[in-house]
Design a protein around this motif. Sequence first.
Motif, PDB file in Angstrom:
ATOM      1  N   ALA A  10      -3.595 -11.746   4.081  1.00 39.78           N
ATOM      2  CA  ALA A  10      -4.854 -11.015   4.206  1.00 39.78           C
ATOM      3  C   ALA A  10      -4.762  -9.819   2.882  1.00 39.78           C
ATOM      4  CB  ALA A  10      -4.924  -9.919   5.508  1.00 39.78           C
ATOM      5  N   ARG A  11      -6.111  -9.322   2.462  1.00 37.48           N
ATOM      6  CA  ARG A  11      -6.227  -8.604   1.367  1.00 37.48           C
ATOM      7  C   ARG A  11      -6.909  -7.252   1.739  1.00 37.48           C
ATOM      8  NH1 ARG A  11      -7.091 -10.064  -4.918  1.00 37.48           N
ATOM      9  NH2 ARG A  11      -7.784  -8.081  -5.475  1.00 37.48           N
ATOM     10  N   TRP A  12      -6.653  -5.973   1.359  1.00 32.49           N
ATOM     11  CA  TRP A  12      -7.306  -4.826   1.569  1.00 32.49           C
ATOM     12  C   TRP A  12      -7.487  -4.475   0.263  1.00 32.49           C
ATOM     13  CZ3 TRP A  12      -4.177   0.241   3.656  1.00 32.49           C
ATOM     14  CH2 TRP A  12      -5.115   1.150   4.019  1.00 32.49           C
ATOM     15  N   GLU A  13      -8.788  -4.280   0.086  1.00 26.82           N
ATOM     16  CA  GLU A  13      -9.200  -3.662  -1.247  1.00 26.82           C
ATOM     17  C   GLU A  13      -9.609  -2.573  -0.949  1.00 26.82           C
ATOM     18  OE1 GLU A  13     -11.926  -6.852  -2.636  1.00 26.82           O
ATOM     19  OE2 GLU A  13     -10.639  -8.307  -2.473  1.00 26.82           O
ATOM     20  N   SER A  14      -9.228  -1.458  -1.994  1.00 27.59           N
ATOM     21  CA  SER A  14      -9.602   0.039  -1.869  1.00 27.59           C
ATOM     22  C   SER A  14     -11.187   0.177  -2.287  1.00 27.59           C
ATOM     23  CB  SER A  14      -8.543   0.857  -2.762  1.00 27.59           C
ATOM     24  OG  SER A  14      -8.991   0.363  -3.817  1.00 27.59           O
ATOM     25  N   GLY A  15     -11.504  -0.700  -3.201  1.00 23.41           N
ATOM     26  CA  GLY A  15     -13.125  -0.452  -3.239  1.00 23.41           C
ATOM     27  C   GLY A  15     -13.486   0.585  -4.334  1.00 23.41           C
ATOM     28  N   ASP A  16     -14.940   0.904  -4.264  1.00 21.06           N
ATOM     29  CA  ASP A  16     -15.059   2.032  -5.267  1.00 21.06           C
ATOM     30  C   ASP A  16     -15.571   3.225  -4.567  1.00 21.06           C
ATOM     31  OD1 ASP A  16     -17.582   1.157  -4.095  1.00 21.06           O
ATOM     32  OD2 ASP A  16     -18.477   0.164  -6.027  1.00 21.06           O
ATOM     33  N   ALA A  17     -15.520   3.316  -3.252  1.00 20.88           N
ATOM     34  CA  ALA A  17     -15.819   4.740  -2.551  1.00 20.88           C
ATOM     35  C   ALA A  17     -14.673   4.566  -1.302  1.00 20.88           C
ATOM     36  CB  ALA A  17     -17.055   4.784  -2.368  1.00 20.88           C
ATOM     37  N   HIS A  18     -14.495   5.669  -0.565  1.00 23.87           N
ATOM     38  CA  HIS A  18     -13.771   5.350   0.564  1.00 23.87           C
ATOM     39  C   HIS A  18     -14.322   4.932   1.832  1.00 23.87           C
ATOM     40  CE1 HIS A  18     -15.769   8.351   3.437  1.00 23.87           C
ATOM     41  NE2 HIS A  18     -16.325   8.874   2.190  1.00 23.87           N
ATOM     42  N   ASP A  19     -15.826   4.689   1.771  1.00 23.41           N
ATOM     43  CA  ASP A  19     -16.576   4.327   2.664  1.00 23.41           C
ATOM     44  C   ASP A  19     -17.052   2.712   2.228  1.00 23.41           C
ATOM     45  OD1 ASP A  19     -18.272   5.265   1.205  1.00 23.41           O
ATOM     46  OD2 ASP A  19     -19.682   6.168   2.668  1.00 23.41           O
ATOM     47  N   TYR A  21       0.828  -1.331   0.173  1.00 19.81           N
ATOM     48  CA  TYR A  21       0.026  -0.089   0.014  1.00 19.81           C
ATOM     49  C   TYR A  21       0.866   1.196   0.004  1.00 19.81           C
ATOM     50  CZ  TYR A  21      -1.996   3.795   3.026  1.00 19.81           C
ATOM     51  OH  TYR A  21      -2.414   4.698   3.627  1.00 19.81           O
ATOM     52  N   TRP A  22       1.107   1.843  -1.165  1.00 18.90           N
ATOM     53  CA  TRP A  22       1.729   3.330  -1.163  1.00 18.90           C
ATOM     54  C   TRP A  22       0.882   4.178  -2.348  1.00 18.90           C
ATOM     55  CZ3 TRP A  22       5.118   4.735   2.178  1.00 18.90           C
ATOM     56  CH2 TRP A  22       5.716   5.753   1.984  1.00 18.90           C
ATOM     57  N   GLY A  23       0.471   5.355  -1.407  1.00 19.52           N
ATOM     58  CA  GLY A  23      -0.254   6.403  -2.188  1.00 19.52           C
ATOM     59  C   GLY A  23      -1.816   6.152  -1.893  1.00 19.52           C
ATOM     60  N   LYS A  24      -2.230   7.401  -1.419  1.00 20.75           N
ATOM     61  CA  LYS A  24      -3.629   7.296  -1.059  1.00 20.75           C
ATOM     62  C   LYS A  24      -4.694   8.374  -1.976  1.00 20.75           C
ATOM     63  CE  LYS A  24      -2.163   8.030   3.515  1.00 20.75           C
ATOM     64  NZ  LYS A  24      -2.508   8.071   4.906  1.00 20.75           N
ATOM     65  N   ARG A  25      -5.829   7.641  -2.457  1.00 20.16           N
ATOM     66  CA  ARG A  25      -6.750   8.432  -3.297  1.00 20.16           C
ATOM     67  C   ARG A  25      -6.978   9.667  -2.215  1.00 20.16           C
ATOM     68  NH1 ARG A  25     -10.564   4.276  -6.221  1.00 20.16           N
ATOM     69  NH2 ARG A  25      -9.550   2.597  -5.633  1.00 20.16           N
ATOM     70  N   SER A  26      -7.292   9.486  -0.933  1.00 16.28           N
ATOM     71  CA  SER A  26      -7.595  10.497  -0.264  1.00 16.28           C
ATOM     72  C   SER A  26      -7.055  10.383   1.470  1.00 16.28           C
ATOM     73  CB  SER A  26      -9.188  10.568   0.113  1.00 16.28           C
ATOM     74  OG  SER A  26      -9.766  11.108   1.359  1.00 16.28           O
ATOM     75  N   ALA A  27      -6.377  11.286   1.827  1.00 13.51           N
ATOM     76  CA  ALA A  27      -5.620  11.343   2.858  1.00 13.51           C
ATOM     77  C   ALA A  27      -6.610  11.451   3.886  1.00 13.51           C
ATOM     78  CB  ALA A  27      -4.584  12.225   2.912  1.00 13.51           C
ATOM     79  N   GLU A  28      -7.636  12.319   3.973  1.00 10.49           N
ATOM     80  CA  GLU A  28      -8.647  12.571   4.967  1.00 10.49           C
ATOM     81  C   GLU A  28      -9.386  11.213   5.352  1.00 10.49           C
ATOM     82  OE1 GLU A  28      -8.649  14.678   2.017  1.00 10.49           O
ATOM     83  OE2 GLU A  28      -7.121  15.769   3.378  1.00 10.49           O
ATOM     84  N   THR A  29      -9.592  10.423   4.169  1.00  8.81           N
ATOM     85  CA  THR A  29     -10.536   9.282   4.618  1.00  8.81           C
ATOM     86  C   THR A  29      -9.551   8.045   4.471  1.00  8.81           C
ATOM     87  OG1 THR A  29     -11.116   9.165   2.181  1.00  8.81           O
ATOM     88  CG2 THR A  29     -12.728  10.403   3.525  1.00  8.81           C
ATOM     89  N   GLN A  30      -8.290   8.083   4.526  1.00  6.05           N
ATOM     90  CA  GLN A  30      -7.418   6.939   4.423  1.00  6.05           C
ATOM     91  C   GLN A  30      -7.984   5.969   3.245  1.00  6.05           C
ATOM     92  OE1 GLN A  30      -4.641   7.248   5.647  1.00  6.05           O
ATOM     93  NE2 GLN A  30      -4.569   6.258   7.692  1.00  6.05           N
ATOM     94  N   TRP A  31      -8.185   6.482   2.225  1.00  8.20           N
ATOM     95  CA  TRP A  31      -8.618   5.672   0.781  1.00  8.20           C
ATOM     96  C   TRP A  31      -7.327   5.414  -0.058  1.00  8.20           C
ATOM     97  CZ3 TRP A  31     -12.203   7.597  -3.411  1.00  8.20           C
ATOM     98  CH2 TRP A  31     -12.769   6.336  -4.045  1.00  8.20           C
ATOM     99  N   PRO A  32      -6.806   4.029   0.128  1.00 12.85           N
ATOM    100  CA  PRO A  32      -5.639   3.856  -0.508  1.00 12.85           C
ATOM    101  C   PRO A  32      -5.883   3.773  -2.177  1.00 12.85           C
ATOM    102  CG  PRO A  32      -6.806   1.859   0.016  1.00 12.85           C
ATOM    103  CD  PRO A  32      -7.411   2.926   0.720  1.00 12.85           C
TER     104      PRO A  32
END
Length: 347
Positions: A168-177, A23-34
């Motif tokens: 384990a896998r962390w999927e960034s999904g289609d929205a921050h939530d 995990y390197w780089g975020k789509r949104s820092a505020e919402t911790q969206w990778p």
Amino acid sequence: MSRDSSLWWHTATAPSNIAFIKYWGKRSAETQWPANDSLSMTLSEACTTTLARCLPSNEIDRFQLGDLNLASDHPKARRALAHVARLRTITGFTPPLAIVSENSFPEGRGIASSASGFAALTIACLAAWTVSPDLDHLARHGYSLTRLADLARLGSGSACRSLFGGFARWESGDAHDHQHFRQLFRADHWALADIILCGPSEKKISSTDGHVAAWSSPSFAPRLRSLPDRLRACEAAIAARRMADLGNILESEALEMHGVMESSVPPVVYLSDTTRRLLETIREYRARGGFPAWFTLDAGETIHLICESRHAPQIVTAARAFTPERMILMDRVGDGPTLELRKGPAA
Ligand code: PMV
């Protein structure tokens, strides 16, 4: 007659994890969206144990790290207490907490404690607030492992993967939530070891700053495009227990992440010449035979040598010979976090 003044604490132990796909780089820092999906192996020995208990409503949160009673403005205490405040806002629980946290591994040697730390902190706080003695009870209160993972990532992204044992896998999904967290394989799927060649010190640049800088690297967009294929290949190598395939992916992935870091503006450089020489030595040893281990790196100089557990003793012996100056820790794939009620300090 001596009186037992110890108290019952909600005690969470969470392991650290080592990312195979970073995990390197975020789509949104505020919402911790990778920016991308990541995949990791949960460790067994490198853990944080965090004790929490509710205090009377007229008190304020207290945070103690190891034997150190940190002032509330110490950066580590501030970050932990900010996470507690965030959890309170999201969940609506109000009681102040006493928190005592301890790492099983040495501080300041470049072993990231944020993954295990924020995973354990999240579990311990929710356990104290919901009066949960174990993880099943906590899940019945609405805090399943996936819910806890979603909360833990708000403290430190990589913490979410530490909620699951094995791989384990962390999927960034289609929205921050709408991010997804899941266990891919249990720990008993494949006995892998992580021989940790500890870096000389803690990293100088925080990963928080590094994540932001990633977008300025010309290699970042191409990396994001090619990552889904690498992730699929990584998952397939683990599924089939193909060590050399996995190892080659690990090394390309670690070097690519550091390539993005170093081509960011301004550059984010974690690796010293000594560490780069060590990576070369590892490849030379492997080429000579009798050294079936592959490296991966996080944001720092610590080198993780991944190998099958049956080869761990020979890898440690060789590593002691080529890097006698580095502290070496032996770890392996682990089962994930635990929660119990335990007697602890009266403080
Ligand atoms: O969780 P953070 O914000 O400390 O970022 C972790 C980044 C890496 O350790 C470099 C990669 C990863 O996926 O764990």
